[in-house]
Design an enzyme around this catalytic site. Structure first.
Site, mmCIF file in Angstrom:
data_model
loop_
_atom_site.group_PDB
_atom_site.id
_atom_site.type_symbol
_atom_site.label_atom_id
_atom_site.label_comp_id
_atom_site.label_asym_id
_atom_site.label_seq_id
_atom_site.Cartn_x
_atom_site.Cartn_y
_atom_site.Cartn_z
ATOM 1 N N CYS A 63 0.624 -1.235 0.050
ATOM 2 C CA CYS A 63 0.091 -0.004 -0.177
ATOM 3 C C CYS A 63 0.922 1.314 0.044
ATOM 4 O O CYS A 63 1.657 1.662 0.975
ATOM 5 C CB CYS A 63 -0.990 0.038 1.032
ATOM 6 S SG CYS A 63 -1.706 1.711 1.451
ATOM 7 N N CYS A 66 0.025 3.471 3.106
ATOM 8 C CA CYS A 66 0.887 3.011 4.298
ATOM 9 C C CYS A 66 2.146 3.407 4.283
ATOM 10 O O CYS A 66 2.685 3.757 5.304
ATOM 11 C CB CYS A 66 0.423 1.409 4.386
ATOM 12 S SG CYS A 66 -1.123 0.995 4.292
ATOM 13 N N CYS A 408 -6.131 5.387 -10.450
ATOM 14 C CA CYS A 408 -5.575 4.635 -9.354
ATOM 15 C C CYS A 408 -4.003 4.253 -9.561
ATOM 16 O O CYS A 408 -3.762 3.423 -10.644
ATOM 17 C CB CYS A 408 -6.416 3.593 -9.122
ATOM 18 S SG CYS A 408 -5.766 2.313 -7.811
ATOM 19 N N CYS A 411 -3.894 0.381 -9.264
ATOM 20 C CA CYS A 411 -4.340 -0.242 -10.519
ATOM 21 C C CYS A 411 -3.360 -0.108 -11.720
ATOM 22 O O CYS A 411 -3.074 -1.364 -12.468
ATOM 23 C CB CYS A 411 -5.672 0.489 -11.004
ATOM 24 S SG CYS A 411 -6.843 0.425 -9.802
#
Length: 498
Positions: A63, A66, A408, A411
């Site tokens: 992520c 993150c 995104c 993505c």
């Protein structure tokens, strides 16, 4: 089923804010991480039960947000390590298969998710503060202290109420009794969302009648009527009062950071959501916003929440709903079941009429679908709303389907990996790798719970549907497909059984 538009669009909004956060710690400093405690399934419960106050971040190694948060979280942990009493920050890899049960237990639906655990884990609250180090520190210091602070002077009140937030103050003749206890119970329950204070003298407070002696609750807010008093001290009634009164009649979505908490609250609420997007600098903007507010005041008690967004700040909404700027002013109403109602090029005098037609059931839902592609011969097949049933449900094949958004970053990273997976199955007619632009097509939310991007589902030839939440590598995805797909002989067996 979760409110798909709230989660997806709110995620988009939050991610756009996260992208603006500074990263102030060097790679060398971040490598020396020592202050954030690493937890897993084996030590989580024992650790949590030993602490009265602990903050846990659920993250995934892949992520990006993150990873962006990590140095800020570490810096905050290092500062708070000397706080008395200790405020402990921890993290757990929720993507690890052994830890996923814990993540599910804490209702983790996206990354990063941060929870505040109190009283040995008996009380769990969402972290709703900033995501940069100094903001994290200030927020957690406040969260670890009393749920409500005493206001002893006008200066205390001025600093407490502030300009751009909701603040709740209890006025009491004495700091005891059932009313005071119920007020503190409410403060403890809602402390992660609001600031609570209490005072013996209403004269310290700005706005409103200063001669009252209480008990009463005065809610201050930077919009609408600016303050509201309430006299019912039953906890449920108090909570309902705070939740309903702290929401603007019309939430404003623009580039002003002070509005962002109210935008988040708008997308978190369970009501149908009416969203008007307009160019705030246009000559007709004030007129249409005024008419919209009048309509919002008329319908706000009928299960509809209202937002007005400036197109400059609402590009994420335009991407999500597939809107174009030549449709402005445009209004969209979104239901929790995914149904949408659209009115482009709206005239100010038609707002109330259109809302009434919607409430009377005289407006047909708007279905969003890209055109079915005339040529669809790439390894990863393109699926749109109008072809979803034929390709995924009626093809009799095993289909891995990615729901993605063009903007995104995750993505985009996954795209070449899915391409490799698709190439690996090109000679296998029983397996299809496909993708659907979830910002340009409606998704049957009763089947696919898409709460962020990318989301990947697999439907076997026999109809079993499962979500893929493993590592985003070619080998892991292929391994998942092989474990879940129906082989040709299995398909024949299923047909025979039917």
């Amino acid at each position: 089923m979760a409110d798909r538009v709230s989660i997806c669009f709110l995620s988009l909004f939050l991610l756009s804010l996260l992208a603006l956060l500074p990263t102030q710690i060097s790679a060398q400093e971040s490598e020396a991480n020592e202050f954030v405690l690493t937890l897993d399934h084996s030590n989580f419960s024992d650790t949590v039960t030993k602490h009265n106050f602990i903050v846990v971040e659920f993250y995934a190694p892949w992520c990006g947000h993150c990873n962006k948060l990590a140095p800020e979280y570490e810096k905050a942990a290092s500062i708070l390590s000397s706080h008395d009493p200790l405020i402990l920050l921890a993290k757990i890899d929720a993507n690890d298969e052994k830890n996923r049960e814990l993540a599910n237990e804490f209702d983790v639906k996206g990354f990063p998710t941060i929870k505040i655990l109190r009283n040995g884990g008996k009380v769990i609250q969402d972290y709703k503060g900033p995501r940069e180090a100094d903001g994290i520190v200030d927020y957690l210091k406040k969260q670890s202290g009393p749920a409500s602070i005493e206001i002893k002077s006008a200066d205390d009140a001025s600093a407490f109420v502030g300009k751009n937030k909701v603040a709740i103050v209890g006025v009491f003749p004495k700091f005891s009794g059932e009313e005071f206890e119920n007020f503190n119970a409410l403060a403890e329950k809602l402390r992660s969302e609001y600031d609570f204070g209490h005072t013996l003298d209403a004269k310290h407070l700005p706005r409103g009648e200063s001669s009252v002696t209480g008990p009463l609750v005065r809610l201050f807010k930077p919009f609408d009527e600016l303050f509201v008093d309430f006299l019912d001290f039953h906890v449920e009634a108090l909570e309902k009062f705070v939740e309903e009164t702290s929401v603007p009649v019309v939430t404003v979505f623009n580039n002003d950071p002070s509005n962002h908490p109210f935008v988040i609250k708008f997308f978190n609420n369970p009501h149908a959501k009416a969203m008007l997007f307009v160019n705030f600098t246009a000559e007709t903007a004030d007129s249409i916003k005024s008419k919209y507010r009048e309509t919002a005041e008329q319908y706000r008690q009928e299960g509809i929440s209202f937002l007005v967004g400036d197109i400059e700040a609402s590009q994420g909404a335009f991407q999500y709903f597939g809107l174009k700027e030549d449709q402005v002013p445009v209004i969209i109403i979104q239901h929790n079941d995914g149904k949408k109602f659209l009115k482009p090029n709206l005239e100010p005098d038609h707002i109330s009429t259109w809302l009434k037609a919607y409430k009377d059931g005289n407006i047909e839902p708007y279905k969003k679908s890209e055109p079915i592609p005339e040529v669809n011969n790439e390894p990863v097949k393109v699926v749109v709303a109008d072809s979803l049933r034929d390709i995924v449900f009626n093809s009799g094949k095993n289909v891995l389907l990615e729901f993605y958004a063009p903007w995104c970053g995750h993505c985009k990273k996954l795209a070449p990996i899915l391409e490799e997976v698709a190439v690996s199955y090109q000679s296998n007619p029983d397996v299809v790798i496909a993708k659907l632009d979830a910002t340009a097509n409606d998704i049957p939310s009763e089947i696919f719970d898409v709460q962020g991007y990318p989301t990947v589902y697999f439907r076997s030839a026999s109809g079993k549907i499962s979500q893929y939440d493993g590592n985003r590598t070619k080998d892991d995805i292929i391994d998942f497909i092989e474990k879940n797909r129906d082989k040709p002989d299995q398909q024949e067996q299923v047909k025979d059984e039917l």
